[in-house]
Design an enzyme around this catalytic site. Structure first.
Site: not given
Ligand code: GUN
Length: 282
Positions: A50, A94, A117
């Protein structure tokens, strides 16, 4: 007939290029705060990816990498600081979090206007009501874009989802319902799952079981979306047995190179939108 390969890598690259061009015209860089608690191997890779993708298109990231045993109060305080900080446009935590932390309480602390998110109940609730949320979760948003490329009119389609998670299954079911699909959400307790999947015009597998879906699970000429990222004898594979289904389906997302790259592209899109929202331009 061999299924058409739905190239998420290419679509994601187009989205990133368009964003890069738009960001280049802004007076300041959009900024994303990333909160990572602990050292989960997959999370470390996702966060690094990311950050790299953000940097490439001119989005700044600030990583708060906290130890595994961090207290809930500490995470709340960081979120409160980011909520107040006008330089921060988007905040993500996350997932998964270590077991001693309450995921919902932490997510609910993020301002809905910075919740890139799309997990905050304001945003999920607005989606549920078929109103416009500030943000929609990145993976479902990316999946919708891929599905709509191959099937622009979704009205009346039979869609079956395998998996009912907060991150994928639930918001995706809502997005599809809002597009007038008939949606079945299946999960680990579903009985006779094959009877449902065999009727699916569109089948989405997001359950984390390597190569679960075989040719006899699917309807001929269906569209298959594979959200899984698993390892099978060291090799990355999805929740769908690609080789087994490829001659029966109309179209399929590969793993890797399908849904995965779209998730990051959509997170970047949400962060750009967050910048516009905070500058009252959206
Ligand atoms: N863990 C797995 N997929 C995601 C996501 O799209 N966002 C976040 N914050 N954690 C994740």
């Amino acid at each position: 007939m061999t299924a058409q390969i739905i190239n998420g890598k290419e679509t994601a690259a187009q989205v990133r290029t368009e964003l890069k061009n738009k960001i280049a015209t802004l007076n300041s860089a959009p900024k994303l705060a990333i909160i990572l608690v602990g050292n989960d191997d997959s999370s470390l890779i996702y966060v690094r990816n990311k950050q790299k993708a953000a940097a490439e298109i001119g989005i700044e990231t600030e990583l708060y990498h906290l130890p595994e045993n961090t207290a809930e109060q500490t995470v709340w305080e960081i979120i409160d600081d980011c909520n107040r900080n006008t330089d921060v446009n988007g905040i993500i935590v996350q997932l998964p979090l270590p077991a001693h932390l309450n995921t919902h309480k932490i997510i609910n602390r993020i301002l809905p206007t910075k919740d890139v998110d799309g997990f905050h109940p304001y945003n999920t609730g607005m989606l549920h009501n078929n109103e416009k949320p500030y943000f929609i979760a990145a993976t479902p948003l990316g999946i919708m874009k891929l599905i709509q490329q191959h099937c622009p009119n979704l009205s009346g389609k039979n869609v079956v989802l395998i998996g009912a998670s907060l991150i994928v299954g639930r918001p995706l079911a809502t997005l599809l319902l809002n597009q007038e699909c008939t949606v079945s959400i299946t999960h680990i307790h579903t009985r006779n799952i094959k009877e449902l999947t065999q009727k699916a015009d569109i089948l989405v597998a997001a359950c984390g079981v390597a190569k679960l879906v075989k040719a006899d699970w699917i309807k001929p000429d269906s569209i298959l979306i594979d959200v899984g990222i698993n390892r099978d004898n060291g090799k990355i594979c999805g929740d769908i047995d690609f080789d087994d289904v490829v001659d029966k389906a109309a179209a399929i997302t590969p793993v890797p190179g399908g849904v995965g790259p779209m998730t990051i592209a959509m997170l970047l899109q949400n962060t750009y939108d967050a910048f516009l929202i905070q500058h009252s331009a959206l």
